[in-house]
Design a protein around this motif. Sequence first.
Motif, PDB file in Angstrom:
ATOM      1  N   MET A 179      -0.049  -2.228  -3.980  1.00 48.13           N
ATOM      2  CA  MET A 179      -0.690  -2.599  -2.949  1.00 48.13           C
ATOM      3  C   MET A 179      -2.156  -2.193  -3.136  1.00 48.13           C
ATOM      4  O   MET A 179      -3.148  -2.621  -2.922  1.00 48.13           O
ATOM      5  CB  MET A 179      -0.220  -2.536  -1.622  1.00 48.13           C
ATOM      6  N   ASN A 183      -5.394  -4.282  -7.758  1.00 43.71           N
ATOM      7  CA  ASN A 183      -6.292  -5.290  -7.177  1.00 43.71           C
ATOM      8  C   ASN A 183      -7.675  -5.081  -8.052  1.00 43.71           C
ATOM      9  O   ASN A 183      -8.106  -4.117  -8.534  1.00 43.71           O
ATOM     10  CB  ASN A 183      -6.613  -5.189  -5.535  1.00 43.71           C
ATOM     11  N   SER A 184      -8.577  -6.068  -7.733  1.00 43.79           N
ATOM     12  CA  SER A 184      -9.725  -6.209  -8.341  1.00 43.79           C
ATOM     13  C   SER A 184     -10.958  -5.424  -8.059  1.00 43.79           C
ATOM     14  O   SER A 184     -11.627  -4.787  -8.811  1.00 43.79           O
ATOM     15  CB  SER A 184     -10.308  -7.388  -8.418  1.00 43.79           C
ATOM     16  N   LYS A 199      -9.407 -13.862 -10.853  1.00 39.43           N
ATOM     17  CA  LYS A 199      -7.938 -14.345 -10.536  1.00 39.43           C
ATOM     18  C   LYS A 199      -7.877 -15.731 -10.163  1.00 39.43           C
ATOM     19  O   LYS A 199      -8.554 -16.356  -9.110  1.00 39.43           O
ATOM     20  CB  LYS A 199      -7.376 -13.564  -9.487  1.00 39.43           C
ATOM     21  N   SER A 204      -0.582 -13.420  -5.441  1.00 40.18           N
ATOM     22  CA  SER A 204      -1.343 -12.489  -4.821  1.00 40.18           C
ATOM     23  C   SER A 204      -1.285 -11.308  -5.978  1.00 40.18           C
ATOM     24  O   SER A 204      -0.261 -11.374  -6.985  1.00 40.18           O
ATOM     25  CB  SER A 204      -0.821 -11.915  -3.622  1.00 40.18           C
ATOM     26  N   PHE A 205      -2.190 -10.284  -5.893  1.00 43.88           N
ATOM     27  CA  PHE A 205      -2.057  -9.427  -7.068  1.00 43.88           C
ATOM     28  C   PHE A 205      -0.787  -8.428  -6.971  1.00 43.88           C
ATOM     29  O   PHE A 205      -0.293  -8.237  -7.932  1.00 43.88           O
ATOM     30  CB  PHE A 205      -3.498  -8.247  -6.705  1.00 43.88           C
ATOM     31  N   PHE A 206      -0.454  -8.314  -5.597  1.00 42.19           N
ATOM     32  CA  PHE A 206       0.838  -7.657  -5.250  1.00 42.19           C
ATOM     33  C   PHE A 206       1.895  -8.377  -6.035  1.00 42.19           C
ATOM     34  O   PHE A 206       2.806  -7.814  -6.727  1.00 42.19           O
ATOM     35  CB  PHE A 206       1.020  -7.300  -3.844  1.00 42.19           C
ATOM     36  N   TYR A 209       2.033  -8.271  -9.987  1.00 43.91           N
ATOM     37  CA  TYR A 209       2.023  -6.913 -10.602  1.00 43.91           C
ATOM     38  C   TYR A 209       3.952  -6.512 -10.246  1.00 43.91           C
ATOM     39  O   TYR A 209       4.381  -5.830 -10.927  1.00 43.91           O
ATOM     40  CB  TYR A 209       1.430  -5.637 -10.088  1.00 43.91           C
TER      41      TYR A 209
END
Length: 361
Positions: A179, A183-184, A199, A204-206, A209
Amino acid sequence: MSDEYFANLNYTLANEDAAFETAVLPEKVKHVTAVAGSGSRVLPLFSKKPKSLTCLDLSEQQLHLSEMRLAALRELDFEQFEQLLGYRDVAPSVRQAIFSDLDLSSPCRDYMIKVFTKQNWDSIRYLAGWESFLLTLSKGVVAISGKKCTGLLECENLEEQKEYLESTFPKKRWKLSLMLLGNSAFFNSVLYKGSFPKKNIPESFFEYYNLVYDRIFNTMLVRDNFYMNLLLAGKLKYPNAHPPEANQDYFDKAKEGAQSCEVTFVKESLVDYLKAGKAHTDFVSLSNVPSYFTGDMEKNFLQMIRKNINPNGLVVSRSYIHVPFQVDTSGYERVTSQYKDLAAQEQMQMYYIDVYRRLKE
């Protein structure tokens, strides 16, 4: 796509598992066209004995490094190759002596001397931007997750690894690290300087990944994975985690194939090169460059290169975070599903990988 990020030495090791492209490449094709990167993603392709190969990059520095790698493949034995590139410990004076005997162009030799001299002829495999970023990321992950997360590297088989995940691995702290670091904003501040792909995937990024690492943890041995070694240990801790170029089976076959292959280094984008009709090719390895395409380029990059891809020629395209949208695939057959088992073995698992076959007209 910003050229600024790509104009420097950003890769000295590997950010992809070249075993995938090497497995997809047919034997003895006439011409391969590939993005250079550090050269590590290109060297294993020689194991399939192509008659010619064009290696392209926007960064002259990456091309110099790729030229040195090719010379090392052609001229050194496996032990010397490992010593030069830092896969095997050796005294700096020995590395300098190995380098001095390589047959290189003057621009390549001059540049690589500067790079090695700055490192006092120590290993350069963790030198570039991406590798340095991973080492920074590794420190952050371990600081947040705790040292128990690195215990995965000690597991010697998948069963032991899954048991460790259930009994000891710090799951909550691991997810916290995803978290905070995945992230970007973090990636742009440390490495990409605003050039991180925009993206467009729904997760979401979380979520993204978390799914990636769940696949890795449950399907492949972490200690044998070059990416996970870098992420958890900040280095390639185990020899089995070396990328394909430093695997002797790949090396021996690639060395044989490289002796008779005509190789050209070109400072230009691969799409522009093929669009201009400078070569006809049977295999295109785009790396994850399409992640950075926008607008017309994003939709039409396959059409821009189509006329200079031979019938039945293959295009391998990787995407990370940003998957090209509404791509015009006219004149191609998407054959990605034929390689799904290979894609499941790709060590990073960060990429959406597509394979297209050029249709006959």
